[in-house]
Design a protein around this motif. Structure first.
Motif, PDB file in Angstrom:
ATOM      1  N   ARG A   6      43.750 -25.180  28.296  1.00  0.00           N
ATOM      2  CA  ARG A   6      44.646 -26.180  28.197  1.00  0.00           C
ATOM      3  C   ARG A   6      45.794 -26.033  26.807  1.00  0.00           C
ATOM      4  NH1 ARG A   6      40.550 -31.688  28.403  1.00  0.00           N
ATOM      5  NH2 ARG A   6      39.976 -31.079  30.468  1.00  0.00           N
ATOM      6  N   ILE A   7      46.775 -25.401  27.394  1.00  0.00           N
ATOM      7  CA  ILE A   7      47.878 -25.103  26.561  1.00  0.00           C
ATOM      8  C   ILE A   7      49.148 -25.470  27.037  1.00  0.00           C
ATOM      9  CG2 ILE A   7      49.169 -23.314  25.389  1.00  0.00           C
ATOM     10  CD1 ILE A   7      46.201 -22.706  24.730  1.00  0.00           C
ATOM     11  N   SER A   8      49.912 -26.367  26.500  1.00  0.00           N
ATOM     12  CA  SER A   8      50.944 -26.946  26.870  1.00  0.00           C
ATOM     13  C   SER A   8      52.135 -26.100  27.254  1.00  0.00           C
ATOM     14  CB  SER A   8      51.541 -27.891  25.913  1.00  0.00           C
ATOM     15  OG  SER A   8      51.969 -27.517  24.669  1.00  0.00           O
ATOM     16  N   ALA A  11      54.226 -25.163  23.899  1.00  0.00           N
ATOM     17  CA  ALA A  11      53.772 -24.154  23.106  1.00  0.00           C
ATOM     18  C   ALA A  11      53.784 -23.026  23.476  1.00  0.00           C
ATOM     19  CB  ALA A  11      52.303 -24.481  22.869  1.00  0.00           C
ATOM     20  N   ASP A 442      52.271 -20.286  18.065  1.00  0.00           N
ATOM     21  CA  ASP A 442      52.410 -21.972  17.861  1.00  0.00           C
ATOM     22  C   ASP A 442      51.068 -22.327  17.363  1.00  0.00           C
ATOM     23  OD1 ASP A 442      55.285 -23.762  18.922  1.00  0.00           O
ATOM     24  OD2 ASP A 442      55.280 -21.533  18.743  1.00  0.00           O
ATOM     25  N   GLU A 444      49.253 -24.455  18.863  1.00  0.00           N
ATOM     26  CA  GLU A 444      48.045 -25.022  19.944  1.00  0.00           C
ATOM     27  C   GLU A 444      47.711 -23.453  20.335  1.00  0.00           C
ATOM     28  OE1 GLU A 444      48.771 -27.152  24.068  1.00  0.00           O
ATOM     29  OE2 GLU A 444      50.107 -27.507  22.555  1.00  0.00           O
ATOM     30  N   ALA A 448      43.871 -22.206  20.595  1.00  0.00           N
ATOM     31  CA  ALA A 448      43.195 -21.762  21.889  1.00  0.00           C
ATOM     32  C   ALA A 448      42.585 -20.224  21.914  1.00  0.00           C
ATOM     33  CB  ALA A 448      44.368 -21.733  23.030  1.00  0.00           C
TER      34      ALA A 448
END
Length: 463
Positions: A6-8, A11, A442, A444, A448
């Motif tokens: 789940r990485i936006s 990011a 970044d 996020e 991860a």
């Protein structure tokens, strides 16, 4: 634990944009330079156009940056070029001489007056004069000064080298040298360094390694203020990992020798060419005069002098670029801070997570995988074979999630590098240490990456 998948999109996009800006800068410099036979302007322009699309997967962009490295090596002079001739007998190119000349008899680079390469640290000026030498690697620079100290000890008498904890390769080097008139004392904190320096009956050389605790600019200042030039006639600082490479203001009251590896944080993580440097900031003290004579000679006899081509290649690429480094380093160090916290929360039992003040990398001590009894041995070590397989799976799984992770890699601006070695810390049983160098991610993305490290490294370990 949240899913590592789940990485936006924002990011990923932010890091891709930074990488694209860096690559376009390199390509613009090559487009502005005279053409070379190895690559056409059309090739460079086509590559630049590829980077205009910043919505590509992050791993794809990082892989592409490695191909840009190959393009740059063809577009500028590299080790395979005819211009890499050592002596340039009869065919010296004025453009080459603008960057550096070469003294064949001393195997030494000659830097012209006013050259930026004569000032490897931007803050050195007329008030704080520095003399610079370039070596093939950072380790070659460390070897040269250690041999120079041994040569000085042969004349002035026994010398003690007092250090903080050492980078793995440096510790192996010092054990291998076994110098009869030079003793090495490793200290665990700055108070131990100062005590051993002021309590010694022989002259002390303090060596501070910025990759370890108490190796930063503040430690340099403490040693200079708490000791006298008679007690400590030389301070050596490997500042490769320091958040700032600038020691206390003003000219020091004794020789200060700055050492740096330029292959990691100074080259966008693309490692175009190995390069190290030594910069001596000093007046006319006895040790300074001796070092000026001995360092070039020690580089020469060890084969440690840098190739002229290394400087000319990096000069053509506009590297090191201090503006880029100043902007990138805080992001890289912040990512390592985020990664360290996630690793510490997720790894327990046979793991011990060790952070460093410099935040260039995080060490995961894997206590259930023994390290070799002799960390400096080159003999095969079977327990690492299975660990290597596990890290190969980590690299594969991370990249499948669009997380740029590479095994057997060091510092990288945009990828996380994994490497491992045997622990040689005093008082501990030999075990394996995994070094995780988080890239300029970044927060996020860094988190991860760290969750993926936890997920894979913990598989198969004893509970």
């Amino acid at each position: 634990m949240p899913s590592p998948d789940r990485i936006s999109a924002p990011a990923r996009r932010a890091q891709r944009a930074r990488l694209a800006a860096e690559v376009r800068t390199l390509l613009d410099r090559l487009l502005a330079a005279p053409t070379r036979p190895g690559v056409s302007r059309a090739d460079l322009a086509e590559e630049r156009a590829w980077w205009s699309d910043e919505d590509r997967p992050l791993v794809e962009a990082v892989r592409r940056s490695f191909l840009v490295r190959q393009l740059a090596l063809r577009a500028a002079d590299s080790a395979g070029s005819w211009r890499a001739s050592v002596s340039y007998i009869g065919d010296a190119d004025p453009a080459d001489q603008r960057v550096c000349g070469y003294d064949y008899d001393r195997a030494e680079l000659r830097l012209p007056a006013g050259s930026a390469w004569a000032r490897p640290y931007p803050w050195t000026d007329e008030q704080v004069p520095a003399q610079a030498w370039y070596s093939r690697t950072g380790m070659a620079a460390i070897t040269a000064w250690a041999l120079a100290v041994a040569r000085i000890a042969a004349v002035v008498g026994p010398v003690r080298v007092v250090t903080n904890r050492l980078y793995h390769e440096t510790a192996v080097l010092f054990r291998s040298m076994d110098l009869s008139r030079v003793a090495f004392t490793v200290c665990q904190d700055i108070e131990g360094i100062v005590h051993n320096s002021t309590d010694s009956t022989t002259p002390v050389v303090v060596f501070l390694d910025s990759s370890r605790p108490f190796g930063d600019a503040a430690a340099v200042g403490r040693v200079l203020s708490a000791t006298t030039p008679d007690q400590v006639p030389l301070v050596v600082w490997d500042n490769t990992c320091a958040s700032t490479a600038q020691p206390p203001a003003g000219e020091p009251d004794r020789p200060l020798l700055l050492i740096r590896s330029h292959v990691k944080l100074d080259q966008y993580g693309l490692e175009f060419s190995p390069l190290g440097s030594l910069a001596l900031i000093a007046g006319q003290q006895d040790w300074a005069r001796r070092l000026r004579a001995l360092i070039p000679e020690c580089l020469m006899v060890t084969g440690g002098c840098a190739s002229p081509t290394a400087l000319r290649l990096l000069d053509a690429l506009g590297l090191p670029d201090h503006d880029w480094a100043d902007a990138a380093n805080p992001l890289l160090r912040a990512a390592n801070g985020v990664g360290a916290r996630v690793l510490a929360e997720g790894l327990a039992g046979p793991f011990r997570v060790v952070t460093n003040d410099h935040s260039c990398f995080v060490e995961v001590h894997v206590l259930d995988i023994p390290g070799p009894a002799d960390p400096g041995s080159s003999a095969p070590w079977p327990p690492w074979d299975a660990f290597d397989v596990r890290l190969t799976e980590l690299e594969r799984r991370a990249q499948a999630r669009d997380l740029p992770v590479w095994k057997s890699a060091s510092f990288g601006f945009h990828y996380t590098g994994l490497s491992w070695y045997g622990s040689d810390d005093p008082g501990e049983e030999p075990h394996t240490v995994l070094r995780v160098c988080f890239g300029m991610h970044d927060p996020e993305v860094a988190a991860a990456v760290a969750r993926t490290v936890v997920e894979v490294v913990a598989e198969g370990s004893a509970p």
